[in-house]
Design a protein around this motif. Structure first.
Motif, PDB file in Angstrom:
ATOM      1  N   VAL A 193     -31.139 -57.504  25.588  1.00 60.70           N
ATOM      2  CA  VAL A 193     -30.180 -57.408  24.453  1.00 60.70           C
ATOM      3  C   VAL A 193     -29.244 -58.195  24.341  1.00 60.70           C
ATOM      4  N   GLU A 194     -28.932 -58.684  22.939  1.00 59.80           N
ATOM      5  CA  GLU A 194     -27.847 -59.596  22.900  1.00 59.80           C
ATOM      6  C   GLU A 194     -27.059 -59.021  21.708  1.00 59.80           C
ATOM      7  N   SER A 195     -25.486 -58.815  21.784  1.00 57.97           N
ATOM      8  CA  SER A 195     -25.007 -57.917  20.671  1.00 57.97           C
ATOM      9  C   SER A 195     -23.510 -58.328  20.790  1.00 57.97           C
ATOM     10  N   GLU A 196     -22.924 -58.212  19.479  1.00 59.47           N
ATOM     11  CA  GLU A 196     -21.379 -58.224  19.463  1.00 59.47           C
ATOM     12  C   GLU A 196     -21.039 -56.669  18.490  1.00 59.47           C
ATOM     13  N   LEU A 197     -20.011 -56.405  18.917  1.00 61.14           N
ATOM     14  CA  LEU A 197     -19.571 -55.068  18.155  1.00 61.14           C
ATOM     15  C   LEU A 197     -19.300 -55.423  16.840  1.00 61.14           C
ATOM     16  N   ASN A 198     -19.903 -54.672  15.665  1.00 60.18           N
ATOM     17  CA  ASN A 198     -19.683 -54.830  14.309  1.00 60.18           C
ATOM     18  C   ASN A 198     -20.074 -56.055  13.755  1.00 60.18           C
ATOM     19  N   ARG A 199     -21.004 -56.975  14.575  1.00 63.62           N
ATOM     20  CA  ARG A 199     -21.700 -58.105  14.182  1.00 63.62           C
ATOM     21  C   ARG A 199     -23.353 -57.921  14.263  1.00 63.62           C
ATOM     22  N   GLY A 200     -23.649 -56.855  14.756  1.00 60.76           N
ATOM     23  CA  GLY A 200     -25.081 -56.670  15.037  1.00 60.76           C
ATOM     24  C   GLY A 200     -25.699 -56.985  16.343  1.00 60.76           C
ATOM     25  N   SER A 201     -27.032 -56.533  16.321  1.00 63.67           N
ATOM     26  CA  SER A 201     -27.682 -56.866  17.969  1.00 63.67           C
ATOM     27  C   SER A 201     -29.206 -57.373  17.671  1.00 63.67           C
ATOM     28  N   THR A 202     -29.421 -58.349  18.849  1.00 61.44           N
ATOM     29  CA  THR A 202     -30.727 -58.828  18.721  1.00 61.44           C
ATOM     30  C   THR A 202     -31.439 -58.370  20.055  1.00 61.44           C
ATOM     31  N   PHE A 203     -32.696 -57.550  19.949  1.00 59.95           N
ATOM     32  CA  PHE A 203     -33.313 -57.286  20.936  1.00 59.95           C
ATOM     33  C   PHE A 203     -34.396 -58.152  21.142  1.00 59.95           C
ATOM     34  N   ARG A 204     -34.587 -58.775  22.356  1.00 61.00           N
ATOM     35  CA  ARG A 204     -35.644 -59.954  22.591  1.00 61.00           C
ATOM     36  C   ARG A 204     -36.649 -59.336  23.719  1.00 61.00           C
ATOM     37  N   PHE A 205     -37.965 -59.588  23.749  1.00 62.42           N
ATOM     38  CA  PHE A 205     -38.829 -59.220  24.555  1.00 62.42           C
ATOM     39  C   PHE A 205     -40.014 -60.215  24.583  1.00 62.42           C
ATOM     40  N   THR A 206     -40.372 -60.431  25.869  1.00 64.74           N
ATOM     41  CA  THR A 206     -41.435 -61.381  26.094  1.00 64.74           C
ATOM     42  C   THR A 206     -42.834 -60.748  26.464  1.00 64.74           C
ATOM     43  N   ILE A 207     -43.797 -61.531  26.011  1.00 61.87           N
ATOM     44  CA  ILE A 207     -45.259 -61.128  26.268  1.00 61.87           C
ATOM     45  C   ILE A 207     -46.213 -62.384  26.771  1.00 61.87           C
ATOM     46  N   PRO A 208     -46.614 -62.260  27.996  1.00 65.43           N
ATOM     47  CA  PRO A 208     -47.387 -63.553  28.329  1.00 65.43           C
ATOM     48  C   PRO A 208     -48.407 -64.070  27.253  1.00 65.43           C
ATOM     49  N   ILE A 266     -37.465 -60.217  12.009  1.00 71.13           N
ATOM     50  CA  ILE A 266     -38.447 -60.443  12.945  1.00 71.13           C
ATOM     51  C   ILE A 266     -38.892 -61.553  13.240  1.00 71.13           C
ATOM     52  N   SER A 267     -38.958 -62.183  14.532  1.00 66.21           N
ATOM     53  CA  SER A 267     -39.521 -63.453  14.703  1.00 66.21           C
ATOM     54  C   SER A 267     -40.202 -63.587  15.990  1.00 66.21           C
ATOM     55  N   ALA A 268     -40.864 -64.705  16.216  1.00 66.02           N
ATOM     56  CA  ALA A 268     -41.401 -65.133  17.526  1.00 66.02           C
ATOM     57  C   ALA A 268     -41.617 -66.404  17.830  1.00 66.02           C
ATOM     58  N   GLU A 269     -41.414 -66.864  19.052  1.00 70.43           N
ATOM     59  CA  GLU A 269     -41.442 -68.206  19.460  1.00 70.43           C
ATOM     60  C   GLU A 269     -42.191 -68.430  20.798  1.00 70.43           C
ATOM     61  N   TRP A 277     -44.709 -65.577  24.809  1.00 71.50           N
ATOM     62  CA  TRP A 277     -44.268 -65.413  23.410  1.00 71.50           C
ATOM     63  C   TRP A 277     -43.002 -64.693  23.612  1.00 71.50           C
ATOM     64  N   THR A 278     -41.883 -65.052  23.073  1.00 74.45           N
ATOM     65  CA  THR A 278     -40.482 -64.346  22.941  1.00 74.45           C
ATOM     66  C   THR A 278     -40.273 -63.867  21.606  1.00 74.45           C
ATOM     67  N   PHE A 279     -40.176 -62.427  21.389  1.00 77.40           N
ATOM     68  CA  PHE A 279     -40.281 -61.655  20.181  1.00 77.40           C
ATOM     69  C   PHE A 279     -38.873 -61.603  19.984  1.00 77.40           C
ATOM     70  N   SER A 280     -38.299 -61.377  18.664  1.00 75.60           N
ATOM     71  CA  SER A 280     -36.718 -61.018  18.648  1.00 75.60           C
ATOM     72  C   SER A 280     -36.607 -60.248  17.221  1.00 75.60           C
ATOM     73  N   VAL A 281     -35.879 -58.960  17.386  1.00 77.30           N
ATOM     74  CA  VAL A 281     -35.685 -58.237  16.278  1.00 77.30           C
ATOM     75  C   VAL A 281     -34.129 -58.122  16.410  1.00 77.30           C
ATOM     76  N   ARG A 282     -33.547 -58.760  15.172  1.00 81.46           N
ATOM     77  CA  ARG A 282     -32.309 -59.006  14.755  1.00 81.46           C
ATOM     78  C   ARG A 282     -31.812 -58.144  13.741  1.00 81.46           C
ATOM     79  N   ASP A 283     -30.493 -57.507  13.897  1.00 78.00           N
ATOM     80  CA  ASP A 283     -30.259 -56.560  12.830  1.00 78.00           C
ATOM     81  C   ASP A 283     -28.586 -56.841  12.549  1.00 78.00           C
ATOM     82  N   ASN A 284     -27.891 -56.301  11.453  1.00 85.38           N
ATOM     83  CA  ASN A 284     -26.448 -56.668  11.293  1.00 85.38           C
ATOM     84  C   ASN A 284     -25.715 -55.236  11.388  1.00 85.38           C
TER      85      ASN A 284
END
Length: 547
Positions: free
Chosen positions: A520-535, A457-460, A466-473
């Motif tokens: 969402v950004e994702s690859e099969l069997n490699r995991g997914s990253t859900f990103r969302f923004t909040i002003p 879990i990260s934010a930038e 703010w762009t938040f990311s929730v990345r999984d494998n």
């Protein structure tokens, strides 16, 4: 009458002269309307507008001179060109006729070719516009250029013209005269017919060509030492407005110049007034169109506002119904689940294997229905009134709370949670907690069984958001589902995982309510990253978090 046909009003009391002139004018391509008195002509002008008036000065009742003065006083007729045709050829009579408002003065005994040339010149200058206010004051500002290779004649004519208060310039060189015309605007040009290098008619043609390109109205007069019909015809053919013999009484010459300038100023004023009228008409039309557009916009705004109010009312009624239905369904489902579980517990030894299986189906169905109802209520709440007041929320502490709620699932899946430094933001704690709980819960649900789950879990801060990311494998998502998974009740095909298909739809509605977007950004069997923004609504007061 064809559009090219010009109309002449002939005012002549002599039947013989009227017949001769009618025949002559008709041969020139003019449609002739004949009246025998000035009074009849005035009546005719009330309903018809000729292109030229051919007028006998000696008429019964009102004379030609009186008629000219009368029509020059009328705003609707003063611009019509008038050729005064009379039997009296004295200079005094000619000057009187021109002073009364006639544009040209010709004796009846004149050569037919000369009469034809003068009529053609007047018809060429004819304008169909309404007449204009008084233009006499413009004479004192008239600029005249005289081109003549005789220095003696130039001194004489310039002195005479200046007595009329004209602004006079002279030159003995035709080329120099043409150059001046390209630099300065003149109202009238007098050109000598008999010049050596460049004769008068050629100068006249060049002036007409340049003035046509610049759309300037200019009086052109060719002056000659000879009373010559051939030269007069050649002058008019070259575009001259008049042909004047240098031997004529100069008082007559000045009267002719004044009559031609009067016509020029009338034409220019006509055009100015016509342009003003057209401009005002366009302004009026534009204002009318703008008023209509404003009315239409106002009507559309009212209709849209009414439609929005009706839509809001319908949504409120739908939400109220959903809440009521969900509330009413909760209790029967709770009872179905409770009594099914009691049967499983108290009568397990009395039920055969098939009956026990049916009870299991009842319990699982009730549990799934309760979950679906709960998700539906959460989906509806996502865009209702704020679930809580906006406050400064430390997202590091909030994630810690979410992870505590999901502890059982984290331990079951041997998951590692990596939490990077997160900001403190002004948000609704209830909504943001549900958002992270759904995303982290999905990451745990869709992990790959062959290896432990890992969630980062990260934010930038990028720009003003703010762009938040929730990345999984985890198992990953096919690309064709990248957009569809945010639609209600959408689940991945052949997915063994249970769920209502509303979790990501709820996330999207929460993010949109907060003014951001999710993808969402994702690859099969490699995991997914859900990103969302909040002003960004507050300064970065982030504290670091630990896994």
């Amino acid at each position: 009458m064809t559009p090219q046909t010009r109309r002449a009003l002939l005012v002549e009391d002599s039947p013989t002269q009227a017949a001769r002139l009618t025949q002559f004018l008709t041969a020139e391509g003019l449609e002739v309307v004949h009246v025998s008195s000035a009074e009849s002509a005035l009546e005719k002008l009330e309903s018809e507008r000729p292109d030229v008036i051919v007028l006998d000065n000696h008429l019964p009742g009102m004379t030609g001179n009186e008629f000219c003065r009368e029509i020059r006083l009328n705003v609707n007729t003063r611009a019509i060109p008038v050729l005064m045709l009379t039997s009296e050829g004295s200079d005094a009579a000619q000057m009187q006729g021109l002073a009364s408002g006639a544009d040209d003065y010709v004796v009846k005994t004149v050569d037919p070719d000369i009469l034809r040339a003068r009529i053609r010149a007047l018809v060429r200058k004819a304008e169909a516009d309404p007449a204009v206010p008084d233009v006499e004051s413009r004479f004192s500002r008239a600029r005249i250029l005289v081109i003549d290779d005789s220095a003696t004649y130039l001194r004489f004519i310039s002195d005479e013209l200046r007595t009329e208060h004209y602004q006079v310039e002279v030159t003995t060189d035709p080329a120099e005269g043409l150059r001046r015309l390209g630099e300065t605007r003149f109202d009238c040009v007098l050109v000598d017919f008999e010049m050596g290098d460049l004769n008068g008619p050629e100068v006249c043609r060049r002036i007409r060509q340049s003035s046509a390109e610049s759309e300037l109205e200019m009086v052109l007069i060719l002056c000659s030492s000879h009373e010559d019909k051939r030269r007069m015809t050649e002058s008019f053919d070259a575009g001259a407005d008049d042909y004047i013999a240098k031997s004529a009484d100069f008082s007559v010459t000045k009267a002719r110049i004044r009559a031609l300038l009067r016509r020029k100023f009338l034409v220019e004023e006509n055009r100015r007034i016509a342009d003003d009228i057209r401009r005002k008409e366009l302004e009026t039309l534009q204002a009318h169109v703008e008023r209509k557009e404003a009315q239409v916009r106002a009507q559309m705004a009212d209709q849209l506002a009414a439609a929005n109010r009706e839509l809001d009312r319908a949504n409120q009624e739908l939400e109220q119904f959903a809440y009521a239905a969900a509330h009413d369904l909760q209790e029967p489902l709770r009872k179905v689940r409770l009594f099914s579980q009691l049967l499983q517990k108290d009568y397990a030894d009395k039920l055969d294997e098939k009956a026990a299986q049916f009870l299991t189906y009842c319990v699982e169905g009730a549990e799934r229905m309760q979950q679906l109802i709960g998700d539906l209520l959460s989906y509806a709440r996502a865009t209702r009134a704020p679930a809580g007041s906006v406050e400064m929320v430390d997202l590091n502490a909030l994630i810690t709370n979410v992870l505590e709620i999901l502890r059982a699932s984290i331990e079951e899946n041997r998951a590692t949670i990596v939490q990077h430094r997160l900001p403190v933001l002004a948000v609704e704690a209830v909504r943001i907690r549900q958002l992270f709980q759904n995303l982290i819960g999905n990451a745990l649900k869709y992990h790959r069984p062959e290896e432990p789950a890992r969630i980062e879990i990260s934010a930038e801060l990028i720009g003003g958001a703010w762009t938040f990311s929730v990345r999984d494998n985890g198992t990953g998502i096919p690309s064709e589902y990248f957009t569809r998974i945010f639609e209600p009740f959408t689940r991945l095909e052949a997915s063994p995982k249970s769920g209502s298909g509303l979790g990501l739809a709820i996330c999207q509605r929460i993010v949109e309510h907060l003014g951001g977007k999710i993808w969402v950004e994702s690859e099969l069997n490699r995991g997914s990253t859900f990103r969302f923004t909040i002003p960004a609504k507050a300064a970065d007061q982030a504290s670091s978090g630990a896994s």
